[in-house]
Design a protein around this motif. Structure first.
Motif, PDB file in Angstrom:
ATOM      1  N   ALA A  73       0.884  -1.273  -0.090  1.00 21.00           N
ATOM      2  CA  ALA A  73      -0.155  -0.157  -0.149  1.00 21.00           C
ATOM      3  C   ALA A  73       0.299   0.845   0.097  1.00 21.00           C
ATOM      4  CB  ALA A  73      -0.914  -0.029   1.274  1.00 21.00           C
ATOM      5  N   ASP A  74       0.717   2.269  -0.892  1.00 21.71           N
ATOM      6  CA  ASP A  74       1.610   3.019  -1.045  1.00 21.71           C
ATOM      7  C   ASP A  74       0.839   4.632  -0.899  1.00 21.71           C
ATOM      8  OD1 ASP A  74       4.062   2.133  -1.379  1.00 21.71           O
ATOM      9  OD2 ASP A  74       3.784   1.361  -3.303  1.00 21.71           O
ATOM     10  N   HIS A  75       0.885   5.735  -0.262  1.00 18.29           N
ATOM     11  CA  HIS A  75      -0.154   6.735  -0.140  1.00 18.29           C
ATOM     12  C   HIS A  75       0.774   7.602  -0.772  1.00 18.29           C
ATOM     13  CE1 HIS A  75      -2.263   9.951   2.825  1.00 18.29           C
ATOM     14  NE2 HIS A  75      -2.391   9.476   1.120  1.00 18.29           N
ATOM     15  N   VAL A  76       0.031   7.787  -2.226  1.00 20.33           N
ATOM     16  CA  VAL A  76       0.934   9.021  -3.111  1.00 20.33           C
ATOM     17  C   VAL A  76      -0.225   9.879  -3.549  1.00 20.33           C
ATOM     18  CG1 VAL A  76       2.171   6.491  -4.160  1.00 20.33           C
ATOM     19  CG2 VAL A  76      -0.269   7.635  -5.096  1.00 20.33           C
ATOM     20  N   THR A  77       1.135  10.832  -4.479  1.00 17.37           N
ATOM     21  CA  THR A  77       0.983  12.278  -5.259  1.00 17.37           C
ATOM     22  C   THR A  77      -0.190  11.699  -6.672  1.00 17.37           C
ATOM     23  OG1 THR A  77       2.542  12.435  -5.946  1.00 17.37           O
ATOM     24  CG2 THR A  77       2.433  13.722  -3.815  1.00 17.37           C
ATOM     25  N   GLY A  78      -0.698  12.675  -7.106  1.00 22.22           N
ATOM     26  CA  GLY A  78      -1.278  12.525  -7.973  1.00 22.22           C
ATOM     27  C   GLY A  78      -3.037  12.321  -7.540  1.00 22.22           C
ATOM     28  N   ASP A  79      -3.221  12.529  -8.996  1.00 18.85           N
ATOM     29  CA  ASP A  79      -5.219  12.300  -9.582  1.00 18.85           C
ATOM     30  C   ASP A  79      -5.537  11.125  -8.175  1.00 18.85           C
ATOM     31  OD1 ASP A  79      -4.907  14.110 -11.129  1.00 18.85           O
ATOM     32  OD2 ASP A  79      -5.409  12.546 -12.782  1.00 18.85           O
ATOM     33  N   ASP A  80      -5.123   9.738  -8.213  1.00 17.02           N
ATOM     34  CA  ASP A  80      -4.777   8.450  -7.459  1.00 17.02           C
ATOM     35  C   ASP A  80      -4.054   9.019  -5.569  1.00 17.02           C
ATOM     36  OD1 ASP A  80      -6.440   7.407  -9.266  1.00 17.02           O
ATOM     37  OD2 ASP A  80      -4.827   6.399  -9.746  1.00 17.02           O
ATOM     38  N   CYS A  81      -4.997   8.344  -4.255  1.00 13.62           N
ATOM     39  CA  CYS A  81      -4.369   8.717  -3.713  1.00 13.62           C
ATOM     40  C   CYS A  81      -3.423   8.037  -2.734  1.00 13.62           C
ATOM     41  CB  CYS A  81      -5.338   9.381  -1.847  1.00 13.62           C
ATOM     42  SG  CYS A  81      -6.026  10.807  -2.664  1.00 13.62           S
ATOM     43  N   TRP A  82      -4.291   6.493  -3.143  1.00 11.11           N
ATOM     44  CA  TRP A  82      -3.332   5.515  -3.139  1.00 11.11           C
ATOM     45  C   TRP A  82      -3.407   4.172  -3.778  1.00 11.11           C
ATOM     46  CZ3 TRP A  82      -1.855   3.869   2.517  1.00 11.11           C
ATOM     47  CH2 TRP A  82      -2.730   5.092   3.205  1.00 11.11           C
ATOM     48  N   LEU A  83      -2.727   3.737  -4.164  1.00  8.23           N
ATOM     49  CA  LEU A  83      -1.447   2.884  -4.801  1.00  8.23           C
ATOM     50  C   LEU A  83      -1.862   1.214  -4.169  1.00  8.23           C
ATOM     51  CD1 LEU A  83      -1.350   2.110  -7.772  1.00  8.23           C
ATOM     52  CD2 LEU A  83       1.797   2.473  -6.768  1.00  8.23           C
ATOM     53  N   LEU A  84      -3.065   0.509  -3.968  1.00  7.53           N
ATOM     54  CA  LEU A  84      -2.674  -0.911  -3.451  1.00  7.53           C
ATOM     55  C   LEU A  84      -2.387  -1.858  -4.467  1.00  7.53           C
ATOM     56  CD1 LEU A  84      -5.939  -0.693  -1.740  1.00  7.53           C
ATOM     57  CD2 LEU A  84      -3.801   0.066  -1.143  1.00  7.53           C
ATOM     58  N   ARG A  85      -1.628  -2.941  -4.445  1.00 10.17           N
ATOM     59  CA  ARG A  85      -1.277  -4.335  -5.115  1.00 10.17           C
ATOM     60  C   ARG A  85      -2.657  -5.362  -3.815  1.00 10.17           C
ATOM     61  NH1 ARG A  85       2.085  -6.478  -8.746  1.00 10.17           N
ATOM     62  NH2 ARG A  85       3.305  -4.638  -8.681  1.00 10.17           N
ATOM     63  N   VAL A  86      -3.485  -6.043  -4.228  1.00  8.10           N
ATOM     64  CA  VAL A  86      -3.767  -7.091  -4.160  1.00  8.10           C
ATOM     65  C   VAL A  86      -3.206  -8.258  -4.446  1.00  8.10           C
ATOM     66  CG1 VAL A  86      -5.233  -5.015  -2.825  1.00  8.10           C
ATOM     67  CG2 VAL A  86      -5.951  -6.227  -5.324  1.00  8.10           C
ATOM     68  N   VAL A  87      -3.906  -9.985  -3.203  1.00  7.02           N
ATOM     69  CA  VAL A  87      -4.452 -10.733  -4.233  1.00  7.02           C
ATOM     70  C   VAL A  87      -5.358 -11.717  -4.282  1.00  7.02           C
ATOM     71  CG1 VAL A  87      -1.714 -10.699  -4.548  1.00  7.02           C
ATOM     72  CG2 VAL A  87      -2.426 -11.495  -1.870  1.00  7.02           C
ATOM     73  N   CYS A  88      -6.219 -12.294  -4.345  1.00 10.81           N
ATOM     74  CA  CYS A  88      -6.952 -12.635  -3.993  1.00 10.81           C
ATOM     75  C   CYS A  88      -7.423 -14.146  -4.445  1.00 10.81           C
ATOM     76  CB  CYS A  88      -8.560 -12.218  -4.633  1.00 10.81           C
ATOM     77  SG  CYS A  88      -8.329 -10.507  -3.926  1.00 10.81           S
ATOM     78  N   ARG A  89      -8.019 -14.891  -4.537  1.00  9.21           N
ATOM     79  CA  ARG A  89      -8.818 -16.126  -4.186  1.00  9.21           C
ATOM     80  C   ARG A  89      -9.307 -16.274  -5.809  1.00  9.21           C
ATOM     81  NH1 ARG A  89      -9.175 -16.321   0.797  1.00  9.21           N
ATOM     82  NH2 ARG A  89     -10.946 -16.220   1.148  1.00  9.21           N
ATOM     83  N   SER A  90     -10.261 -15.079  -5.796  1.00  9.40           N
ATOM     84  CA  SER A  90     -11.039 -15.706  -7.542  1.00  9.40           C
ATOM     85  C   SER A  90     -11.351 -14.182  -7.129  1.00  9.40           C
ATOM     86  CB  SER A  90     -12.369 -16.354  -7.425  1.00  9.40           C
ATOM     87  OG  SER A  90     -13.030 -15.223  -5.670  1.00  9.40           O
ATOM     88  N   THR A  91     -11.911 -13.834  -8.937  1.00 11.78           N
ATOM     89  CA  THR A  91     -12.148 -12.805  -9.025  1.00 11.78           C
ATOM     90  C   THR A  91     -13.350 -12.187  -8.651  1.00 11.78           C
ATOM     91  OG1 THR A  91     -13.779 -13.482 -11.297  1.00 11.78           O
ATOM     92  CG2 THR A  91     -11.439 -12.576 -12.022  1.00 11.78           C
ATOM     93  N   GLN A  92     -14.792 -13.055  -8.195  1.00 11.71           N
ATOM     94  CA  GLN A  92     -15.438 -12.726  -7.166  1.00 11.71           C
ATOM     95  C   GLN A  92     -15.142 -11.541  -5.903  1.00 11.71           C
ATOM     96  OE1 GLN A  92     -17.967 -16.118  -6.110  1.00 11.71           O
ATOM     97  NE2 GLN A  92     -19.254 -14.136  -4.174  1.00 11.71           N
ATOM     98  N   GLU A  93     -13.627 -12.426  -5.556  1.00  9.96           N
ATOM     99  CA  GLU A  93     -13.172 -12.078  -4.158  1.00  9.96           C
ATOM    100  C   GLU A  93     -12.604 -10.635  -4.252  1.00  9.96           C
ATOM    101  OE1 GLU A  93      -9.820 -12.779  -0.571  1.00  9.96           O
ATOM    102  OE2 GLU A  93      -9.899 -14.613  -1.889  1.00  9.96           O
ATOM    103  N   LEU A  94     -12.145 -10.063  -5.195  1.00 10.59           N
ATOM    104  CA  LEU A  94     -11.035  -9.108  -5.836  1.00 10.59           C
ATOM    105  C   LEU A  94     -12.369  -8.019  -5.927  1.00 10.59           C
ATOM    106  CD1 LEU A  94      -9.394  -7.041  -6.928  1.00 10.59           C
ATOM    107  CD2 LEU A  94      -9.589  -8.361  -8.863  1.00 10.59           C
ATOM    108  N   GLU A  95     -13.434  -9.126  -6.931  1.00  9.37           N
ATOM    109  CA  GLU A  95     -14.740  -7.414  -6.761  1.00  9.37           C
ATOM    110  C   GLU A  95     -15.531  -7.147  -5.581  1.00  9.37           C
ATOM    111  OE1 GLU A  95     -19.290  -7.523  -9.067  1.00  9.37           O
ATOM    112  OE2 GLU A  95     -18.112  -9.585  -8.769  1.00  9.37           O
TER     113      GLU A  95
END
Length: 154
Positions: free
Chosen positions: A94-116
């Motif tokens: 998790a990175d708190h960043v400058t620019g249009d977005d405030c946060w950049l998260l790298r996530v891992v999930c078991r399924s696309t449903q979990e990601l959703e």
């Protein structure tokens, strides 16, 4: 802290093999084991070396979906986002960043449903943009003397 050639060589080796023995490390940098141990301890005490980690393949642990989730958190929601989203098990980085977005998260999930479900939870705090990761040709590249000196482009 000023680093000499031996310090940089130690850092290079330890970033690629944090489990190396002090005896083998000493052999590779042409120092005695006690001298090598002292240098490593000095790098740790100076905060240059902050820890040693095991690199785990999340796919082999049943987490085949990896995504980058960019979040534009509403300013008043930042504290709640930090306490309710950042600590979730799916968040690897998790990175708190400058620019249009405030946060950049790298996530891992078991399924696309979990990601959703994860994205829907994050959307409670602001707008999201999600990108699936196809591959990561560069992951945790070691910091080298060249990086430190600013010699990046060839």
């Amino acid at each position: 802290m000023e680093l000499d050639d031996v310090d940089w060589k130690l850092l290079e080796i330890l970033q690629t093999d944090g489990r190396i023995t002090f005896t083998e490390l000493a052999r590779r940098v042409s120092l005695s084991a006690p001298a090598t141990t002292e240098r490593v301890r000095r790098l740790e005490q100076a905060g240059v070396l902050t820890g040693y980690v095991a690199v785990v393949d999340h796919r082999r642990l049943g987490l085949p979906i990896e995504a980058i989730v960019r979040v534009r958190v509403r300013s008043l929601d930042t504290p709640r986002f930090r306490e309710r989203v950042v600590p979730l098990a799916q968040v690897r980085d998790a990175d708190h960043v400058t620019g249009d977005d405030c946060w950049l998260l790298r996530v891992v999930c078991r399924s696309t449903q979990e990601l959703e479900e994860f994205v829907e939870h994050a959307q409670r705090f602001g707008d999201t943009t999600t990108s699936l990761v196809f591959s990561s040709p560069v992951r945790t590249r070691p910091v080298t003397r060249e990086t430190s000196d600013g010699i990046v482009f060839r």
